[in-house]
Write an enzyme that holds these catalytic residues in place. Structure first.
Site, PDB file in Angstrom:
ATOM      1  N   TRP A 103      32.550  41.210  34.414  1.00  0.00           N
ATOM      2  CA  TRP A 103      33.633  41.908  34.680  1.00  0.00           C
ATOM      3  C   TRP A 103      33.501  43.346  34.098  1.00  0.00           C
ATOM      4  CZ3 TRP A 103      38.021  42.088  30.630  1.00  0.00           C
ATOM      5  CH2 TRP A 103      39.089  43.040  31.339  1.00  0.00           C
TER       6      TRP A 103
ATOM      7  N   ASP B 124      34.260  35.023  25.827  1.00  0.00           N
ATOM      8  CA  ASP B 124      35.612  35.830  26.559  1.00  0.00           C
ATOM      9  C   ASP B 124      35.987  34.620  27.607  1.00  0.00           C
ATOM     10  OD1 ASP B 124      37.675  37.327  27.253  1.00  0.00           O
ATOM     11  OD2 ASP B 124      36.425  38.136  28.859  1.00  0.00           O
TER      12      ASP B 124
ATOM     13  N   LYS C  29      46.444  34.742  33.033  1.00  0.00           N
ATOM     14  CA  LYS C  29      46.344  33.957  34.208  1.00  0.00           C
ATOM     15  C   LYS C  29      46.965  32.427  34.002  1.00  0.00           C
ATOM     16  CE  LYS C  29      43.340  37.210  34.727  1.00  0.00           C
ATOM     17  NZ  LYS C  29      43.001  38.267  35.696  1.00  0.00           N
TER      18      LYS C  29
HETATM   19  N1  PMP Z   1      38.208  38.699  30.562  1.00  0.00           N
HETATM   20  C1  PMP Z   1      37.986  38.434  31.926  1.00  0.00           C
HETATM   21  C2  PMP Z   1      36.594  37.897  32.150  1.00  0.00           C
HETATM   22  C3  PMP Z   1      38.673  38.720  32.561  1.00  0.00           C
HETATM   23  O1  PMP Z   1      38.676  38.334  34.130  1.00  0.00           O
HETATM   24  C4  PMP Z   1      39.936  39.393  32.394  1.00  0.00           C
HETATM   25  C5  PMP Z   1      41.176  39.818  33.449  1.00  0.00           C
HETATM   26  N2  PMP Z   1      40.691  40.005  34.604  1.00  0.00           N
HETATM   27  C6  PMP Z   1      40.125  39.700  30.820  1.00  0.00           C
HETATM   28  C7  PMP Z   1      39.317  39.300  30.162  1.00  0.00           C
HETATM   29  C8  PMP Z   1      41.528  40.476  30.516  1.00  0.00           C
HETATM   30  O2  PMP Z   1      42.562  39.759  30.557  1.00  0.00           O
HETATM   31  P1  PMP Z   1      43.877  40.458  30.261  1.00  0.00           P
HETATM   32  O3  PMP Z   1      44.439  40.848  31.551  1.00  0.00           O
HETATM   33  O4  PMP Z   1      44.803  39.464  29.482  1.00  0.00           O
HETATM   34  O5  PMP Z   1      43.690  41.690  29.341  1.00  0.00           O
END
Ligand code: PMP
Length: 398
Positions: free
Chosen positions: A130, A211, A246
């Site tokens: 990501w 994460d 999510k």
């Molecule tokens: N880590 C990963 C792997 C994600 O996919 C995301 C959200 N796309 C996040 C962290 C961040 O999450 P948040 O929207 O709660 O900041």
């Protein structure tokens, strides 16, 4: 005055969302951003969250500042979910946890901490990952590298290369790992592979930073935390960032957590203090509303059970969409394998489509996915799946 300020080109994924909104095509489908939409294509409000909201609203109460680390019930909720209720490491008091502004906020506070207290450490992310895993750490002046992870040609994990690479790293280098539902590839390590990776991490004295943004969307709440709990069993020190965006469908509330597993209680107190200090210097304390929702849902047995089944409902719907997409594609293009679609977990499928094919999907069909070929399967539903599958067949044949 500001002429030397560089233009910001915008974020590719968030930009795609704007482009999608502006598209007049009545059949358009958003498979770009990682958001779960229900069978009707609507962003759901979970029933457990509705109940929590009713409790917060009646009576409407004062809004004091929260502590820098957030609500105690939010923090313990993160700990129980990640490490297991009554886990030894929790009763020992060896986990420093703060509530954060989503998973992104947790990564930011963690990156600041690493920049300050592990200045020699290099930080490695999977290739691919990501994009914010890179941007957030670079933004904190941490040196970022990548480790081998995904082989596009075979749609599988380059496991031996990954292990071989970890074996070359230096003591206290940081490795960012996705305990479940890898973003963007959807390809996760097996439990046996996790055991091996963690063994190398232990031998080389590396620091895992896990994460977890999709807990519950892979196998189940506990299996998805396997790598975290195994690392604790192996007495590793460990950073964990988690997100409720999510799995509570609370994207805009910005709720998550950062936990650091420490060797001793005394070190845990030091780390907890420094995490608080970082928060103080950036935003003082987290917002209260989302934290209260987390606290209420996660600490009430009935609401917690309801939440788990609602998450599993989302997980199962995504899995059903994977099966359906795979079967339509295989029936129309029998010479190709679409096996990868059901081997991948979580919200995303790495389709392997080329940039040109993705462009064609967008311009000809109004179907939006990320240019690295990541499709958000959670944007598919019974009404649009045939349209998407047929469009994919068309661009694959052209
Ligand atoms: N880590 C990963 C792997 C994600 O996919 C995301 C959200 N796309 C996040 C962290 C961040 O999450 P948040 O929207 O709660 O900041």
């Amino acid at each position: 005055m500001f002429r030397s300020v560089e233009y910001y080109a915008g974020d590719p994924i968030l930009g795609l969302m704007d482009k999608f909104s502006a598209d007049p095509n009545p059949n358009k489908v958003n498979l770009g951003i990682g958001i779960y939409y229900d069978e009707e294509g609507v962003l759901p409000v979970l029933d457990c969250v509705k109940t929590a909201e009713e409790r917060i609203a009646d009576p409407i109460s004062a809004r004091p500042y929260l502590p820098m680390a957030g609500l105690p019930g939010h923090r313990s909720a993160c700990q129980n979910l990640l490490f297991g209720k009554n886990a030894q490491v929790l009763t020992d008091g060896r986990v420093a946890t703060i509530a954060t502004l989503g998973g992104s906020g947790a990564l930011k506070v963690g990156a600041e901490f690493i920049h300050q207290w592990f200045p020699q450490s290099k930080y490695y992310v999977s290739d691919p990952t990501w994009s914010n895993h890179i941007a957030i750490f670079e933004g904190c002046d941490v040196e970022v590298g990548t480790y081998p992870y995904y082989d596009k040609a075979s749609s599988s994990i380059k496991f031996d290369e990954m292990i071989g690479f970890f074996e070359t790293l230096n003591k206290q280098d940081i490795v960012l790992l996705h305990p479940c539902c890898h973003n963007p590839t959807g390809m996760d390590l097996t439990k046996a592979q996790w055991d091996k990776v963690l063994e190398v991490i232990k031998q080389r004295e590396l620091i895992p930073f896990m994460d977890i943004a999709y807990q519950g969307f892979g196998e189940d709440m506990d299996s998805d935390a396997y790598a975290i709990r195994k690392a604790v069993d192996m007495d590793l020190i460990l950073f964990v960032s988690n997100s409720y965006s999510k799995n509570l469908s609370l994207y805009g509330e910005r709720v998550g957590g950062l936990s650091v597993v420490c060797p001793t209680v005394e070190e845990t107190e030091r780390v907890f203090g420094q995490l608080n200090f970082i928060v103080r210097r950036i935003y003082t304390s987290p917002p209260s509303h989302g934290g209260r929702v987390v606290d209420i849902v996660m600490n009430d047995d009935a609401l917690y059970q309801q939440w788990v089944s609602e998450v599993y409902g989302m997980r199962d719907r995504i899995k059903a969409m994977r099966l359906k997409l795979k079967s339509v594609l295989e029936s129309k293009l029998p010479e190709r394998s679409f096996d990868y679609i059901t081997r991948q977990n979580g919200m995303f499928s790495f389709t392997g489509l080329t940039v040109e094919q993705i462009e064609q999907l967008q311009t000809e069909f109004g179907i939006y996915m990320v240019s690295n070929s990541r499709m958000c399967v959670a944007g598919l539903n019974v009404n649009n799946i045939d349209y998407v599958a047929n469009a994919m067949v068309k661009v694959l044949k052209d």
